[in-house]
Design an enzyme around this catalytic site. Structure first.
Site, short mmCIF file in Angstrom:
data_model
loop_
_atom_site.label_atom_id
_atom_site.label_comp_id
_atom_site.label_asym_id
_atom_site.label_seq_id
_atom_site.Cartn_x
_atom_site.Cartn_y
_atom_site.Cartn_z
CE LYS A 1 0.21 10.79 4.00
NZ LYS A 1 0.56 10.31 5.33
NE ARG B 1 -1.69 5.50 1.73
CZ ARG B 1 -2.15 6.13 2.79
NH1 ARG B 1 -2.19 5.56 3.96
NH2 ARG B 1 -2.62 7.35 2.70
NE ARG C 1 -5.05 12.33 12.11
CZ ARG C 1 -4.34 11.73 11.17
NH1 ARG C 1 -3.82 12.43 10.19
NH2 ARG C 1 -4.11 10.45 11.24
NE ARG D 1 -7.74 9.46 9.94
CZ ARG D 1 -6.73 9.57 9.07
NH1 ARG D 1 -6.45 10.74 8.53
NH2 ARG D 1 -6.01 8.54 8.74
NE ARG E 1 -3.25 5.06 9.96
CZ ARG E 1 -3.56 6.23 10.51
NH1 ARG E 1 -4.10 6.26 11.72
NH2 ARG E 1 -3.34 7.34 9.87
P1 AP5 Z 1 -1.85 15.22 9.10
O1 AP5 Z 1 -1.54 16.40 8.25
O2 AP5 Z 1 -3.27 14.82 9.26
O3 AP5 Z 1 -0.97 13.97 8.66
P2 AP5 Z 1 -1.13 12.99 7.44
O4 AP5 Z 1 0.25 12.69 6.99
O5 AP5 Z 1 -2.09 13.54 6.45
O6 AP5 Z 1 -1.71 11.74 8.22
P3 AP5 Z 1 -2.78 10.66 7.85
O7 AP5 Z 1 -2.97 9.87 9.09
O8 AP5 Z 1 -4.01 11.27 7.26
O9 AP5 Z 1 -2.06 9.84 6.84
P4 AP5 Z 1 -2.36 8.40 6.51
O10 AP5 Z 1 -1.50 8.24 5.33
O11 AP5 Z 1 -2.16 7.41 7.57
O12 AP5 Z 1 -3.94 8.40 6.32
P5 AP5 Z 1 -4.88 8.66 5.08
O13 AP5 Z 1 -5.93 9.55 5.53
O14 AP5 Z 1 -4.14 8.99 3.86
O15 AP5 Z 1 -1.19 15.48 10.50
C1 AP5 Z 1 -1.32 14.57 11.57
C2 AP5 Z 1 -1.39 15.31 12.92
O16 AP5 Z 1 -0.13 15.96 13.15
C3 AP5 Z 1 -2.44 16.41 12.93
O17 AP5 Z 1 -3.02 16.46 14.17
C4 AP5 Z 1 -1.67 17.69 12.64
O18 AP5 Z 1 -2.27 18.79 13.23
C5 AP5 Z 1 -0.32 17.38 13.25
N1 AP5 Z 1 0.77 18.00 12.53
C6 AP5 Z 1 0.90 18.12 11.17
N2 AP5 Z 1 2.06 18.75 10.87
C7 AP5 Z 1 2.67 19.03 12.04
C8 AP5 Z 1 3.90 19.66 12.40
N3 AP5 Z 1 4.74 20.13 11.47
N4 AP5 Z 1 4.23 19.75 13.70
C9 AP5 Z 1 3.38 19.28 14.65
N5 AP5 Z 1 2.21 18.68 14.40
C10 AP5 Z 1 1.86 18.55 13.10
O19 AP5 Z 1 -5.46 7.18 4.88
C11 AP5 Z 1 -6.30 6.60 5.83
C12 AP5 Z 1 -6.61 5.17 5.46
O20 AP5 Z 1 -7.21 5.12 4.17
C13 AP5 Z 1 -5.40 4.24 5.35
O21 AP5 Z 1 -5.04 3.71 6.60
C14 AP5 Z 1 -5.97 3.18 4.40
O22 AP5 Z 1 -6.81 2.28 5.08
C15 AP5 Z 1 -6.80 3.98 3.45
N6 AP5 Z 1 -6.01 4.43 2.28
C16 AP5 Z 1 -5.66 5.69 1.96
N7 AP5 Z 1 -4.91 5.72 0.82
C17 AP5 Z 1 -4.80 4.44 0.42
C18 AP5 Z 1 -4.13 3.82 -0.68
N8 AP5 Z 1 -3.44 4.53 -1.58
N9 AP5 Z 1 -4.18 2.47 -0.78
C19 AP5 Z 1 -4.87 1.72 0.13
N10 AP5 Z 1 -5.51 2.25 1.19
C20 AP5 Z 1 -5.49 3.60 1.34
#
Ligand code: AP5
Length: 604
Positions: free
Chosen positions: A96, A172, A207, A236, A247
């Site tokens: 994402k 979410r 990552r 992270r 997760r």
């Molecule tokens: P990346 O682009 O970072 O993936 P992402 O989908 O953004 O992953 P996140 O882990 O950030 O998502 P998440 O939803 O778990 O965490 P968030 O930060 O929102 O890519 C991941 C890796 O893959 C990278 O190394 C990248 O280089 C690689 N990659 C990307 N595309 C690729 C491809 N096509 N091919 C190969 N490799 C690739 O949330 C974190 C925490 O915040 C949650 O756990 C929760 O505690 C809290 N939180 C956030 N939002 C909420 C909410 N709405 N409600 C409650 N808690 C929340």
């Protein structure tokens, strides 16, 4: 209640991080050990009750549906001059953040990532950050209220109204989605990145983030450009294999409710490809959505044929299946809803030059096999169609079959008894359409007048031992290329002791009956042998695909319909069962359990 300060200095588009407490600086010498993959990974229409129905129909006089094609078009979701509003969802590490970076660069949307916002709060040591930190570090969801207030505060800023928004990681959970729905905050498109579990784990564990620029790297897939960047990368705290699995579980537990909230806007993208290929698909999708908004703006809604129109739900800005269909009598809203739905589909078919079409709709009040069948509802539906075509300047003949059989054996199907009189008594408006643009007749060749432009036939049906098909055929022969619309026909053979329907020309009759193309179908689905509870629904509105929905009870005592699958032609019973069991047509063997169900939602 916590309020996210609207004046927060956090810049969503140019995210800068300092390693928050608990984050580890990535040592340049660290190598990644190979991560193990697999995660958890009203009455019965008897003659006595008919009289009960009659006043009902007359009462409908005051609920005259003066619906014209001009007033009936469903509201367009996007208001004029509005910039793009996009939601992107997917499992942890589905990409994402990576895609958002590229989307923001090309489309200039305001990127609102709840993960980034929260991490920034944690880094700043704010009250929100302190509350969120523990949840985030353990891979759990931060409490809904906290995140929702934060997002709504951010969405209310001026930049989102000017540039549009890209919401990443929100909603979410069902309460989060519900909060947005209540505030009528809806995206133009809901993108889901779909990536297999084992790949997700490897992506998370590998990552790394640049605290200076916020850029996302991967130690294998996207290594940093320079040694200097490499030296400052951070990991992270929630990116350990164990936490990623947890997760992922949390994501799977919540995703169904979220996806179903946006099923009409859903676009699933295969996220297991190179990031540029994925972005290429997202980019053309967004350009297409922009174009559609532009087209809507210029009033030309219906002609755009895009990859985003696979189901009628999406294309028509369709409002979803109304709930409480077991409540009898149906509410005015429910009846209006279905009249409108049938009308739109029928008009599209006629505009496309179809001349032999049929409508099959069996909501309880229109299903003569139930004891809640109401002839008034059928008459209202016919009136809506007839008035609408007459508004278009067409002369409409509304035809009801007369008595069948001869002498003492003469009679008519119970469902149609008194129909013609009711039609004559109904309120057809004050503009004099009835008798000029709309006329009532019988079914047969003699009832086709030269002045008639279009024919609406009210539930033509065979009766035990009596067949309507010859009269019907005579009528269609006389109508020639003028459209004939059958409403809830019942043209199956009903054999009787006379033997008429057992022997004579059965195949030809069936072939003739089948020559009418379905332009609208709505069927409620029940568990075998029951009529309660409703299991789901099958809908087809010309020219779109058949859509299969599952009815789901919600915690608050409400219900909703979630799309399970779509079909190019009417699905067989087995196909419907497979979809309910979570098997898609090409994945019958592979899919099972929850993911099977989700896959079928997403494969629409
Ligand atoms: P990346 O682009 O970072 O993936 P992402 O989908 O953004 O992953 P996140 O882990 O950030 O998502 P998440 O939803 O778990 O965490 P968030 O930060 O929102 O890519 C991941 C890796 O893959 C990278 O190394 C990248 O280089 C690689 N990659 C990307 N595309 C690729 C491809 N096509 N091919 C190969 N490799 C690739 O949330 C974190 C925490 O915040 C949650 O756990 C929760 O505690 C809290 N939180 C956030 N939002 C909420 C909410 N709405 N409600 C409650 N808690 C929340």
């Amino acid at each position: 209640m916590l309020n996210y300060p609207a004046t927060s200095s956090f810049n969503c588009q140019n995210t800068r991080f300092t390693p928050p407490p608990g984050y580890t600086l990535y040592p340049s010498s660290l190598t990644l050990s190979s991560s193990s993959s697999s995660s958890s990974s009203s009455s019965l229409h008897s003659s006595s009750q008919y009289h009960q129905n009659l006043p009902k129909v007359i009462a409908y006089k005051h609920t005259h549906f003066n619906i014209s094609p001009r007033t009936k078009v469903l509201k367009v979701r996007c208001s004029q001059n509005e910039p793009l509003k996009v939601m992107i969802s997917g499992a942890p590490a589905s990409g994402k953040g990576t895609q958002c970076e590229m989307i923001v660069q090309k489309f200039g949307l305001v990127h609102i990532s709840t993960g980034d916002l929260l991490r920034s709060e944690v880094a700043a040591g704010s009250e929100i950050g302190n509350q969120a930190k523990e949840y985030m570090n353990s891979g759990r969801l931060v409490p809904d209220e906290l995140v929702t207030n934060m997002v709504i505060g951010r969405l209310s800023r001026d930049d989102t109204k000017q540039k549009g928004w890209l919401l990443d990681g929100f909603p979410r959970s069902f309460p989060q989605a519900e909060s947005l729905e209540k505030m009528k905050i809806r995206p133009d498109v809901f993108i889901v990145l779909d990536v297999p579990d084992e790949i997700l784990i490897d992506r998370c564990v590998g990552r790394r983030m640049d605290p200076e620029t916020g850029k996302i790297y991967h130690i294998k897939n996207f290594p940093p450009e320079t040694e200097e960047i490499k030296a400052r990368l951070i990991t992270r705290p929630d990116d350990t294999e164990e936490k990623v699995k947890s997760r992922l579980q949390i994501y799977k537990k919540n995703v169904e409710a979220i996806v179903s909230t946006y099923s009409d806007l859903l676009k699933k993208i295969d996220g297991n490809r190179s990031k540029d290929v994925i972005f290429g698909e997202i980019s053309s999708l967004l350009l297409q959505v922009e174009k559609e908004k532009e087209t809507e703006k210029s009033g030309n809604i219906s002609k755009l044929d895009s990859q985003f129109n696979k189901s009628a739900s999406t294309k028509e800005n369709w409002r979803g299946i109304p709930t409480n269909l077991n409540n009898i009598p149906h509410s005015r809203e429910i009846r209006d809803y279905f009249y409108n739905d049938v009308l739109q589909a029928t008009q599209r078919a006629i505009k496309d030059g179809k001349t032999r079409v049929k409508v099959e709709i069996n909501i309880p009040e229109l299903n003569p096999n139930t004891d809640v069948y109401r002839i008034g509802t059928l008459m209202e539906l016919v009136r809506v169609l007839a008035l609408s075509f007459s508004d278009d300047g067409k002369r409409v003949k509304v035809s009801v079959q007369g008595s069948m059989g001869e002498g003492a054996l003469a009679g008519m199907p119970l469902q149609l008894a008194g129909t013609r009189k009711i039609l004559e008594y109904m309120d057809w408006g004050n503009d004099g359409a009835m008798g000029t643009f709309i006329n009532i007749g019988a079914i047969g060749g003699r009832d086709v007048d030269e002045a008639d432009d279009i024919f609406i036939l009210v539930a033509p049906q065979n009766a035990m031992g009596n067949c309507i098909i010859d009269d019907l055929r005579a009528m269609t022969d006389a109508a020639g290329s003028r459209p004939v619309i059958l409403i809830n026909p019942r043209l199956k053979d009903l054999p009787a002791s006379s033997g008429i329907m057992q022997t004579m020309g059965r195949e030809k009759r069936l072939e003739y009956a089948a020559s009418f193309e379905i332009c609208y179908q709505f069927r409620l689905l029940y568990y075998s042998g029951t009529q309660y509870p409703i299991m789901g629904a099958l809908r087809m509105a010309y020219p779109y695909r058949y859509e299969l929905f599952k009815r789901i009870n919600e915690a608050n005592g409400k219900e909703k319909y979630v799309i399970l699958s779509t079909f190019p032609s009417r699905p067989t019973g087995d196909e419907v069962n497979d979809a309910f069991e979570g098997k898609t047509r090409d994945q019958v063997k592979k899919a099972s359990g929850f993911w099977g169900f989700l896959n079928s939602i997403l494969s629409t």
